[in-house]
Write an enzyme that holds these catalytic residues in place. Structure first.
Site, mmCIF file in Angstrom:
data_model
loop_
_atom_site.group_PDB
_atom_site.id
_atom_site.type_symbol
_atom_site.label_atom_id
_atom_site.label_comp_id
_atom_site.label_asym_id
_atom_site.label_seq_id
_atom_site.Cartn_x
_atom_site.Cartn_y
_atom_site.Cartn_z
ATOM 1 N N SER A 173 0.827 -1.206 0.000
ATOM 2 C CA SER A 173 0.000 0.000 0.000
ATOM 3 C C SER A 173 0.869 1.267 0.000
ATOM 4 C CB SER A 173 -0.963 -0.044 1.196
ATOM 5 O OG SER A 173 -1.986 0.897 1.085
ATOM 6 N N ASP A 348 -10.561 -5.320 -3.173
ATOM 7 C CA ASP A 348 -9.802 -4.298 -2.444
ATOM 8 C C ASP A 348 -10.598 -2.997 -2.494
ATOM 9 O OD1 ASP A 348 -7.972 -2.392 -1.534
ATOM 10 O OD2 ASP A 348 -6.264 -3.468 -2.387
ATOM 11 N N HIS A 379 -8.196 -5.462 1.100
ATOM 12 C CA HIS A 379 -6.948 -4.696 1.152
ATOM 13 C C HIS A 379 -6.012 -5.181 2.258
ATOM 14 C CE1 HIS A 379 -4.392 -1.283 0.270
ATOM 15 N NE2 HIS A 379 -4.401 -0.917 1.543
#
Length: 403
Positions: A173, A348, A379
């Site tokens: 991320s 996600d 996610h």
């Protein structure tokens, strides 16, 4: 009018203090929740080292190192740097133990594992001259500074300590955002990275599925104004109201509040019942979230709103002063010629799969394009899923071994 504002502010402050005091008394109901990063690595039987790294702009960051697996063999180790997502730290790479945590898995596969903690988080809340509790300027940074100061400082330190010319890199991320920012702004560092594993690459963020992220990003100016009104510079730091509430609702899997914890989690990151281990939520909440600057948070919301990978938006007037143009400059991802593997999922809610085509078209040297073969993989499942090893990590480790 001013007296009403002052009275309201004082009342809010008093209420916040009372709530923090109440929520902070609740302890996570998990036997390992009291341990910090260093202690939990040791708890699982691994050697751990703690290193301090000073950035070009004076931030003192912590690197946690797992130099080898539990076998303690003297074979040559390949250094790899791991950088977590927003509001995360080295803790998120290790707290699930040797069977599930990617840091331990890589250690047992022969890697010298270095875990980065970016500025402002629990383990990197220090500076050579600034006090984070007294100097607001400490919090005057965006994601950009993590990419152009923190990550290069980590890379240089690891290379110096290991006497290697290049390392492997794994980012999740925000850890991927930082890498592509560095590649755009400091492309000379790309020669120091053999291979980059990008878990949920988060630099094109248009149209998040999460209703919470969608609302916040569409209204980021109002959100920023609200936080500025209450003079917030740090968000979700240990002991503040927001993180205390998270810890409170997630502290016990048998609590009547645990469903609120689960649905809050899912409404941001995506519903994934099959991959959730409810018993570990108290342990996760004990050290996560771990702090973020307001500007860093706003930078993320801006990218969700615009869908563009660009620097912080100060508004037209200040953009002209700072950048010499009305709009923030875009990062040039085409400069990133390092071999990159992209790992993403269809559920996600923070990084919409619809953006993956743009990612794959923009990054010039994608050597792996891997969609996790589970429809409800969300996610945070990239780090927390019950079956993450079979679904993802075996592929990642195999890809790393080729470089």
């Amino acid at each position: 009018m001013m007296s009403k504002i002052i009275s309201f502010s004082i009342l809010t402050l008093v209420v916040s203090i009372v709530l923090i005091n109440y929520f902070s008394r609740v302890k996570a109901n998990h036997p390992l929740a009291h341990l910090n990063v260093q202690e939990i690595i040791q708890e699982y039987g691994y050697l751990v080292e703690v290193h301090n790294v000073v950035t070009e702009d004076g931030y003192v960051l912590t690197l946690h190192r797992i130099p080898h697996g539990r076998d303690n063999l003297s074979r040559e180790r390949k250094p790899i740097l791991l950088l977590p997502g927003i509001l995360q730290s080295a803790w998120d790479f290790v707290h699930r133990g040797p069977s599930y945590s990617i840091a331990f898995i890589l250690s047992e596969k022969g890697y010298d594992v270095w875990l980065g903690n970016v500025r402002g988080t629990t383990w990197s809340r220090n500076h050579t001259t600034l006090d984070p509790d007294k100097d607001p300027v400490f919090w005057d940074y965006t994601i950009h500074e993590i990419g152009v100061y923190d990550l290069p400082a980590f890379i240089d330190y690891v290379l110096k300590k290991t006497q290697q010319k290049s390392i492997h890199y794994l980012g999740f991320s925000q850890g991927t955002i930082a890498f592509f920012m560095m590649g755009s702004e400091k492309s000379d560092y790309l020669s120091k990275i053999k291979f980059m594993a990008a878990l949920s690459p988060a630099f094109y963020l248009k149209d998040p599925i999460s209703p919470i992220l969608k609302f916040l990003s569409k209204n980021w100016r109002s959100v920023q104004g609200l936080f500025n009104f209450f003079n917030y510079r740090e968000l979700f730091g240990r002991g503040d109201l927001f993180s205390s509430v998270v810890k409170f609702i997630c502290h016990d899997e048998n609590s009547i509040l645990i469903n609120l914890c689960i649905h809050t989690h899912f409404s941001i990151f995506g519903y994934s019942y099959h991959e959730l281990n409810k018993s570990r939520l108290p342990l996760t909440a004990a050290n996560t979230p771990c702090g973020i600057s307001l500007k860093q948070f706003m930078h993320g919301l801006q990218m969700w709103d615009s869908g563009d990978f660009r620097r912080y938006d100060y508004g037209t007037e200040r953009n002209l002063e700072k950048y010499g143009q009305e709009q923030p400059p875009h990062y040039n991802v085409s400069r990133v010629t390092t071999p990159v593997a992209i790992y993403y999922s269809s559920n996600d809610w923070a990084v919409n799969i619809k953006n993956m085509d743009r990612v794959l078209e923009t990054v010039p040297n994608v050597v792996r394009n891997y969609k996790v073969p589970l429809d409800d993989f969300n996610h945070l499942d990239f780090l927390y899923a019950e079956h993450v090893v079979d679904l993802l990590y075996k592929v990642v480790v195999d890809d790393l071994s080729k470089y």
